[in-house]
Enzyme design. Structure first.
Site, mmCIF file in Angstrom:
data_model
loop_
_atom_site.group_PDB
_atom_site.id
_atom_site.type_symbol
_atom_site.label_atom_id
_atom_site.label_comp_id
_atom_site.label_asym_id
_atom_site.label_seq_id
_atom_site.Cartn_x
_atom_site.Cartn_y
_atom_site.Cartn_z
ATOM 1 N N HIS A 97 -9.868 -53.302 24.756
ATOM 2 C CA HIS A 97 -10.102 -52.545 26.322
ATOM 3 C C HIS A 97 -9.410 -53.415 26.582
ATOM 4 O O HIS A 97 -8.931 -54.564 26.783
ATOM 5 C CB HIS A 97 -11.686 -53.207 26.193
ATOM 6 C CG HIS A 97 -12.135 -54.677 25.825
ATOM 7 N ND1 HIS A 97 -11.938 -54.915 24.749
ATOM 8 C CD2 HIS A 97 -12.512 -55.970 26.351
ATOM 9 C CE1 HIS A 97 -13.208 -56.121 24.290
ATOM 10 N NE2 HIS A 97 -12.520 -56.517 25.997
ATOM 11 N N ASN A 134 -7.720 -59.166 26.118
ATOM 12 C CA ASN A 134 -7.901 -60.459 24.970
ATOM 13 C C ASN A 134 -7.973 -59.941 23.779
ATOM 14 O O ASN A 134 -7.575 -58.567 24.010
ATOM 15 C CB ASN A 134 -9.348 -60.693 25.424
ATOM 16 C CG ASN A 134 -9.501 -61.319 26.704
ATOM 17 O OD1 ASN A 134 -8.577 -62.232 27.338
ATOM 18 N ND2 ASN A 134 -10.322 -61.410 26.993
ATOM 19 N N VAL A 165 -15.850 -58.066 22.131
ATOM 20 C CA VAL A 165 -15.891 -57.849 21.618
ATOM 21 C C VAL A 165 -14.533 -56.861 20.199
ATOM 22 O O VAL A 165 -13.897 -56.994 21.692
ATOM 23 C CB VAL A 165 -16.154 -56.452 22.221
ATOM 24 C CG1 VAL A 165 -16.765 -55.210 21.260
ATOM 25 C CG2 VAL A 165 -16.968 -56.837 23.264
#
Ligand code: 5GP
Ligand code: ZN
Length: 115
Positions: free
Chosen positions: A101, A88, A97
């Site tokens: 990642h 994302n 966050v």
């Protein structure tokens, strides 16, 4: 290290988390709210916010994250059945966050709608 970043704090050992993989440039640990039997996060140690923050010198890291996800999928026993890799990026994606990642998601039949 970004003080207010939950993933930087996990990487720094300030928050409990079991790494299922780690090397000098990335770590992997299980998502706290798994959406499937396997839900692993692959996170570079460097605080890179999101995809637009990637620089040309991150090309190798980005490639190695995908290859590491493949190896972790093998280790989880889900490689043959298939899995999904998700990165994302930014608010429309729902990125929660702001430390880049990759989600490795599998272990069940996934919804075939991406968006
Ligand atoms: P994003 O929406 O940014 O792509 O995904 C962030 C992911 O991080 C979410 O799936 C969320 O459950 C996970 N997450 C957030 N905080 C923590 C944490 O403290 N520990 C772990 N293991 N996962 C977390
Ligand atoms: Zn961070």
């Amino acid at each position: 290290m970004s003080e207010n970043c939950v993933f930087c704090r996990i990487i720094a050992g300030e928050m409990p988390s079991d790494f299922i993989y780690q090397d000098e440039e990335m770590v992997a640990f299980r998502d706290i709210h798994p959406v499937a039997p396997t839900h692993i996060l692959l996170v570079p140690r460097e605080h890179i916010e999101s995809v637009p923050s990637l620089q040309p010198h991150h090309e190798g890291l980005a490639g190695r994250m995908i290859l590491r996800a493949q190896a972790l999928a093998e280790a989880e026993g889900i490689a043959a059945a298939g899995y999904r890799l998700v990165v994302n990026s930014g608010s429309d994606s729902g990125q929660a966050v702001a430390h880049i990642h990759m989600h490795l998601i599998g272990g069940r039949k996934l919804d075939n709608r991406i968006g």
